[in-house]
Design an enzyme around this catalytic site. Structure first.
Site, short mmCIF file in Angstrom:
data_model
loop_
_atom_site.label_atom_id
_atom_site.label_comp_id
_atom_site.label_asym_id
_atom_site.label_seq_id
_atom_site.Cartn_x
_atom_site.Cartn_y
_atom_site.Cartn_z
N THR A 1 62.95 28.74 66.89
CA THR A 1 63.02 29.10 65.47
C THR A 1 62.23 28.12 64.61
O THR A 1 62.05 26.96 65.00
CB THR A 1 64.50 29.11 65.02
OG1 THR A 1 64.57 29.03 63.60
CG2 THR A 1 65.27 27.91 65.56
N ASP A 2 61.83 28.57 63.42
CA ASP A 2 61.14 27.66 62.49
C ASP A 2 62.04 26.53 62.01
O ASP A 2 61.56 25.52 61.50
CB ASP A 2 60.57 28.44 61.28
CG ASP A 2 61.62 29.17 60.43
OD1 ASP A 2 62.82 29.16 60.79
OD2 ASP A 2 61.22 29.75 59.40
N GLU A 3 63.37 26.72 62.16
CA GLU A 3 64.30 25.70 61.64
C GLU A 3 64.17 24.37 62.39
O GLU A 3 64.62 23.34 61.89
CB GLU A 3 65.74 26.21 61.71
CG GLU A 3 65.90 27.50 60.90
CD GLU A 3 67.33 27.81 60.51
OE1 GLU A 3 68.15 26.89 60.44
OE2 GLU A 3 67.60 28.99 60.26
N TYR B 1 72.93 23.70 64.13
CA TYR B 1 72.23 24.84 64.78
C TYR B 1 70.79 24.46 65.09
O TYR B 1 70.33 24.61 66.23
CB TYR B 1 72.26 26.07 63.85
CG TYR B 1 71.24 27.13 64.23
CD1 TYR B 1 71.37 27.85 65.42
CD2 TYR B 1 70.12 27.39 63.42
CE1 TYR B 1 70.43 28.82 65.78
CE2 TYR B 1 69.18 28.35 63.77
CZ TYR B 1 69.33 29.06 64.96
OH TYR B 1 68.39 30.00 65.32
N LYS C 1 68.85 24.03 68.71
CA LYS C 1 67.66 24.82 69.06
C LYS C 1 66.48 23.90 69.37
O LYS C 1 65.68 24.17 70.28
CB LYS C 1 67.29 25.79 67.94
CG LYS C 1 68.25 26.94 67.73
CD LYS C 1 68.35 27.89 68.92
CE LYS C 1 67.09 28.71 69.15
NZ LYS C 1 67.28 29.71 70.23
P1 NAD Z 1 72.58 37.01 67.42
O1 NAD Z 1 73.62 36.02 67.04
O2 NAD Z 1 72.52 38.33 66.71
O3 NAD Z 1 72.68 37.36 68.98
C1 NAD Z 1 72.93 36.38 69.94
C2 NAD Z 1 73.37 37.08 71.22
O4 NAD Z 1 73.57 36.05 72.22
C3 NAD Z 1 74.69 37.83 71.08
O5 NAD Z 1 74.57 39.12 71.67
C4 NAD Z 1 75.68 36.97 71.84
O6 NAD Z 1 76.74 37.72 72.43
C5 NAD Z 1 74.79 36.31 72.89
N1 NAD Z 1 75.34 35.04 73.39
C6 NAD Z 1 75.82 34.01 72.64
N2 NAD Z 1 76.26 33.03 73.46
C7 NAD Z 1 76.02 33.44 74.73
C8 NAD Z 1 76.26 32.86 76.01
N3 NAD Z 1 76.83 31.64 76.14
N4 NAD Z 1 75.89 33.55 77.11
C9 NAD Z 1 75.33 34.79 76.99
N5 NAD Z 1 75.10 35.38 75.81
C10 NAD Z 1 75.45 34.72 74.69
O7 NAD Z 1 71.21 36.23 67.28
P2 NAD Z 1 69.75 36.76 66.88
O8 NAD Z 1 69.61 36.67 65.41
O9 NAD Z 1 69.48 38.03 67.59
O10 NAD Z 1 68.84 35.59 67.50
C11 NAD Z 1 68.32 35.68 68.83
C12 NAD Z 1 67.50 34.46 69.12
O11 NAD Z 1 66.43 34.35 68.17
C13 NAD Z 1 68.28 33.14 69.01
O12 NAD Z 1 67.86 32.29 70.04
C14 NAD Z 1 67.88 32.59 67.65
O13 NAD Z 1 67.96 31.18 67.62
C15 NAD Z 1 66.44 33.07 67.55
N6 NAD Z 1 65.92 33.26 66.19
C16 NAD Z 1 66.61 34.01 65.28
C17 NAD Z 1 66.08 34.22 64.01
C18 NAD Z 1 66.80 35.07 62.98
O14 NAD Z 1 66.35 35.16 61.83
N7 NAD Z 1 67.88 35.76 63.33
C19 NAD Z 1 64.85 33.65 63.67
C20 NAD Z 1 64.16 32.89 64.62
C21 NAD Z 1 64.71 32.71 65.88
#
Ligand code: NAD
Length: 326
Positions: free
Chosen positions: A126-128, A150, A154
């Site tokens: 992530t950009d964070e 968080y 990451k």
């Molecule tokens: P989300 O919270 O919607 O989904 C996360 C998923 O991971 C869920 O289905 C959850 O059940 C599963 N999970 C959590 N812990 C787990 C474990 N121990 N074992 C197996 N599964 C597990 O998140 P998202 O927004 O879809 O983000 C997905 C990825 O993208 C993350 O790695 C996040 O850091 C990254 N990301 C998100 C954003 C954003 O804006 N949402 C931006 C950049 C990067």
């Protein structure tokens, strides 16, 4: 080739799997089968996946369960790793699950990938991880300077993934994307939280002075570039994935109010989030020039699609909101 996708019952991972299964994209990219490994935390839902698709196998499990991960990675040719605890506010309340899933879980996946010699491991970061950027934009060479638990978890997993490339030669590719929005995002994040509250006739909580700035990308645009990283990226390389618009939270709120036909009287000012990063901004020249990253959705069309989805899919989000407020 069987592709293992972690965390794909969540927002972005499920959009990625839906994209792969649609219109033969997966076949074109050499993927004949997909296994999803997801723990189904509060953020994961089986409603996000088409479990009837014979190409898809769903396994409910934890990425920290080493024997399970070893078996599933052993059956897969490549891994795309989305699973994470992803909500900053929750990490401020308690960092425990963030360190466990985001750091230890990633290490367990990487060890299994190394043992089984997987061809490629795409780590979704992530950009964070760059921390707050007052001016200019972060390039992939900038040092990581995360602030929230968080973002720190990451950053740890991101650097760990890169270390497996540098130390062991594992083909790891890392993506660092800006804020995503779109259908099926859990209604604790700002866009779906505000849309669903406004649709219900409620008000919306705006942190602090509302001048924190974020770059926004429609989820499908993120998924297309993650796929480009998997298929056309280079081992050991990091790719920033930028959005289509930078907005302050005030500006974002104005757009969300407008799409819902509401006005500023629905905004409730609340104390700022602790340690709230002021601004994130990515220089994504590398992804644009090397991989053709280009958002297809501008913010207006992406927000219209997102609003329409939440308006038409109350049965998806109403039970989730009830649980949040219970
Ligand atoms: P989300 O919270 O919607 O989904 C996360 C998923 O991971 C869920 O289905 C959850 O059940 C599963 N999970 C959590 N812990 C787990 C474990 N121990 N074992 C197996 N599964 C597990 O998140 P998202 O927004 O879809 O983000 C997905 C990825 O993208 C993350 O790695 C996040 O850091 C990254 N990301 C998100 C954003 C954003 O804006 N949402 C931006 C950049 C990067």
């Amino acid at each position: 080739m069987r592709l293992l996708v972690t965390g794909a019952a969540g927002f972005i991972g499920s959009a990625y799997v839906r994209m792969l299964l649609a219109d033969g994209v997966a076949r074109a990219a050499g993927v004949s089968r997909i296994t999803v490994l997801d723990k189904l935390t509060y953020a994961g839902s089986l409603d996000n996946l088409d479990l009837g698709d014979p190409r898809l196998t769903f396994v409910r499990g934890d990425i920290c369960d080493a024997p399970l991960v070893d078996r599933l990675v052993g059956e897969a040719g490549q891994v795309v790793h989305f699973a994470a605890e992803s909500h900053v506010d929750r990490s401020i309340a308690s960092a425990d699950a963030f360190v466990r899933t985001n750091v230890t879980g990633t290490q367990i996946l990487l060890d299994a990938a190394l043992r089984h010699g997987v061809e490629r491991f795409v780590h979704v970061s992530t950009d964070e991880v760059y921390g707050s950027v007052e001016s200019g934009s972060s390039t992939e060479r900038d040092p990581l300077d995360p602030n929230s638990p968080y973002a720190a978890s990451k950053a740890a997993s991101d650097l760990l993934a890169l270390s497996y490339h540098r130390t062991h030669g594992l083909d790891v590719r890392v993506t660092r994307c800006c804020n995503n929005y779109g259908p099926r995002q859990f209604p604790e994040k700002i866009v779906p939280l505000f849309l669903t509250s406004l649709l219900d006739g409620g008000d919306v909580p705006l942190y602090g002075d509302g001048l924190n700035r974020r770059d926004w990308l429609y989820v499908e645009d993120h998924c297309r570039t993650v796929e480009s990283v998997r298929t056309a990226g280079s081992p050991g390389r990091v790719y920033n994935i930028g959005g289509s618009i930078e907005l302050s939270n005030r500006e974002l709120t104005e757009r969300l109010l407008a799409v819902c036909g509401a006005n500023w009287s629905r905004v409730r000012h609340v104390p700022d989030r602790k340690g709230h990063d002021r601004r994130y901004s990515l220089d994504d020249t590398r992804a644009r020039t090397e991989l053709g990253h280009h958002p297809r959705y501008d913010f207006t069309s992406g927000l219209a699609a997102t609003f329409a989805w939440y308006r038409d899919n109350r049965s998806w989000w109403e039970p989730l909101k009830r649980r949040l407020t219970a």
